[in-house]
Design an enzyme around this catalytic site. Sequence first.
Site, PDB file in Angstrom:
ATOM      1  N   ASP A  35       0.851  -1.190   0.000  1.00 13.87           N
ATOM      2  CA  ASP A  35       0.000   0.000   0.000  1.00 13.87           C
ATOM      3  C   ASP A  35       0.886   1.239   0.000  1.00 13.87           C
ATOM      4  O   ASP A  35       1.906   1.295   0.685  1.00 13.87           O
ATOM      5  CB  ASP A  35      -0.913  -0.006   1.243  1.00 13.87           C
ATOM      6  CG  ASP A  35      -2.057   0.975   1.106  1.00 13.87           C
ATOM      7  OD1 ASP A  35      -3.213   0.525   0.964  1.00 13.87           O
ATOM      8  OD2 ASP A  35      -1.802   2.211   1.126  1.00 13.87           O
ATOM      9  N   ILE A  36       0.477   2.260  -0.746  1.00 14.74           N
ATOM     10  CA  ILE A  36       1.272   3.481  -0.870  1.00 14.74           C
ATOM     11  C   ILE A  36       1.288   4.288   0.433  1.00 14.74           C
ATOM     12  O   ILE A  36       2.198   5.066   0.664  1.00 14.74           O
ATOM     13  CB  ILE A  36       0.735   4.337  -2.053  1.00 14.74           C
ATOM     14  CG1 ILE A  36       1.818   5.275  -2.558  1.00 14.74           C
ATOM     15  CG2 ILE A  36      -0.526   5.076  -1.689  1.00 14.74           C
ATOM     16  CD1 ILE A  36       1.485   5.916  -3.905  1.00 14.74           C
ATOM     17  N   ASN A  92     -12.828  -3.305   2.289  1.00  9.31           N
ATOM     18  CA  ASN A  92     -13.780  -2.198   2.344  1.00  9.31           C
ATOM     19  C   ASN A  92     -14.656  -2.249   1.093  1.00  9.31           C
ATOM     20  O   ASN A  92     -14.147  -2.437  -0.021  1.00  9.31           O
ATOM     21  CB  ASN A  92     -13.025  -0.868   2.410  1.00  9.31           C
ATOM     22  CG  ASN A  92     -12.197  -0.735   3.665  1.00  9.31           C
ATOM     23  OD1 ASN A  92     -12.640  -1.109   4.747  1.00  9.31           O
ATOM     24  ND2 ASN A  92     -10.984  -0.218   3.553  1.00  9.31           N
ATOM     25  N   VAL A 101     -11.126   2.793  -3.793  1.00  8.38           N
ATOM     26  CA  VAL A 101     -10.734   2.348  -5.142  1.00  8.38           C
ATOM     27  C   VAL A 101     -11.708   1.258  -5.600  1.00  8.38           C
ATOM     28  O   VAL A 101     -11.813   0.202  -4.957  1.00  8.38           O
ATOM     29  CB  VAL A 101      -9.281   1.819  -5.140  1.00  8.38           C
ATOM     30  CG1 VAL A 101      -8.904   1.347  -6.542  1.00  8.38           C
ATOM     31  CG2 VAL A 101      -8.310   2.897  -4.656  1.00  8.38           C
ATOM     32  N   HIS A 105     -10.050  -5.235  -3.670  1.00  7.84           N
ATOM     33  CA  HIS A 105      -8.726  -5.410  -3.070  1.00  7.84           C
ATOM     34  C   HIS A 105      -8.903  -5.848  -1.633  1.00  7.84           C
ATOM     35  O   HIS A 105      -9.810  -5.398  -0.932  1.00  7.84           O
ATOM     36  CB  HIS A 105      -7.891  -4.134  -3.146  1.00  7.84           C
ATOM     37  CG  HIS A 105      -8.595  -2.908  -2.652  1.00  7.84           C
ATOM     38  ND1 HIS A 105      -9.557  -2.258  -3.395  1.00  7.84           N
ATOM     39  CD2 HIS A 105      -8.493  -2.223  -1.484  1.00  7.84           C
ATOM     40  CE1 HIS A 105     -10.001  -1.220  -2.721  1.00  7.84           C
ATOM     41  NE2 HIS A 105      -9.392  -1.176  -1.542  1.00  7.84           N
ATOM     42  N   HIS A 107      -6.987  -5.847   1.910  1.00 11.55           N
ATOM     43  CA  HIS A 107      -5.865  -5.319   2.695  1.00 11.55           C
ATOM     44  C   HIS A 107      -5.385  -6.429   3.630  1.00 11.55           C
ATOM     45  O   HIS A 107      -6.199  -7.029   4.359  1.00 11.55           O
ATOM     46  CB  HIS A 107      -6.317  -4.157   3.591  1.00 11.55           C
ATOM     47  CG  HIS A 107      -6.814  -2.947   2.881  1.00 11.55           C
ATOM     48  ND1 HIS A 107      -6.080  -1.786   2.769  1.00 11.55           N
ATOM     49  CD2 HIS A 107      -8.007  -2.686   2.269  1.00 11.55           C
ATOM     50  CE1 HIS A 107      -6.780  -0.869   2.121  1.00 11.55           C
ATOM     51  NE2 HIS A 107      -7.963  -1.384   1.811  1.00 11.55           N
TER      52      HIS A 107
HETATM   53  P1  5GP Z   1      -9.849   1.388   0.152  1.00 13.90           P
HETATM   54  O1  5GP Z   1     -10.191   2.605   0.956  1.00 13.90           O
HETATM   55  O2  5GP Z   1     -10.419   1.477  -1.236  1.00 13.90           O
HETATM   56  O3  5GP Z   1     -10.165   0.111   0.851  1.00 13.90           O
HETATM   57  O4  5GP Z   1      -8.261   1.364   0.043  1.00 13.90           O
HETATM   58  C1  5GP Z   1      -7.535   1.853  -1.039  1.00 13.90           C
HETATM   59  C2  5GP Z   1      -6.080   1.758  -0.662  1.00 13.90           C
HETATM   60  O5  5GP Z   1      -5.312   1.955  -1.823  1.00 13.90           O
HETATM   61  C3  5GP Z   1      -5.609   2.802   0.359  1.00 13.90           C
HETATM   62  O6  5GP Z   1      -5.069   2.134   1.508  1.00 13.90           O
HETATM   63  C4  5GP Z   1      -4.562   3.607  -0.397  1.00 13.90           C
HETATM   64  O7  5GP Z   1      -3.476   4.005   0.416  1.00 13.90           O
HETATM   65  C5  5GP Z   1      -4.149   2.656  -1.497  1.00 13.90           C
HETATM   66  N1  5GP Z   1      -3.711   3.305  -2.716  1.00 13.90           N
HETATM   67  C6  5GP Z   1      -4.347   4.306  -3.378  1.00 13.90           C
HETATM   68  N2  5GP Z   1      -3.668   4.629  -4.490  1.00 13.90           N
HETATM   69  C7  5GP Z   1      -2.588   3.809  -4.530  1.00 13.90           C
HETATM   70  C8  5GP Z   1      -1.509   3.672  -5.462  1.00 13.90           C
HETATM   71  O8  5GP Z   1      -1.404   4.359  -6.476  1.00 13.90           O
HETATM   72  N3  5GP Z   1      -0.575   2.727  -5.190  1.00 13.90           N
HETATM   73  C9  5GP Z   1      -0.667   1.920  -4.072  1.00 13.90           C
HETATM   74  N4  5GP Z   1       0.305   1.033  -3.895  1.00 13.90           N
HETATM   75  N5  5GP Z   1      -1.670   2.031  -3.176  1.00 13.90           N
HETATM   76  C10 5GP Z   1      -2.622   2.971  -3.420  1.00 13.90           C
END
Ligand code: 5GP
Length: 121
Positions: A35-36, A92, A101, A105, A107
């Site tokens: 994760d970034i 999520n 996103v 995915h 986590h």
């Molecule tokens: P969500 O809130 O959709 O469950 O989590 C999306 C996750 O994607 C977040 O933890 C965010 O930090 C990660 N993320 C968003 N953009 C990028 C990216 O460009 N690269 C990576 N490696 N992680 C990302």
Amino acid sequence: MTFDYDPQNIFARILRGEIPNKTVYENDHALAFHDIAPQAPVHVLIIPKGAYVSFDHFARDASAEEQAGFMLAVAEVCRIAGVEDGFRAIANTRKHGVQDVPHFHLHILGGRVLGPMLPRG
Ligand code: 5GP
């Protein structure tokens, strides 16, 4: 329920190689990368390579091979990350799950005691 997939979402772009990622593991059906913005010492995202919006979309429509490949990626990420003391897997989903996103995915978070599952109240 219909699932509308946006091919311009950030994880679709990562899968197409348009945006770099720090890969942890990859097979024919799944990609795992750091994760970034990590929220724990271990914070890896595992995504299917197919166009699935959410966990329930993937669970309903992905083939047995895609689902097996994804689960193998979960096992390999846990092995590679060394989360013997435990971890949390979070998917999520949509508005109530605060999904940012719109590509499924999972986590994988670990490396420390993570605290309560949800904030109280
Ligand atoms: P969500 O809130 O959709 O469950 O989590 C999306 C996750 O994607 C977040 O933890 C965010 O930090 C990660 N993320 C968003 N953009 C990028 C990216 O460009 N690269 C990576 N490696 N992680 C990302």
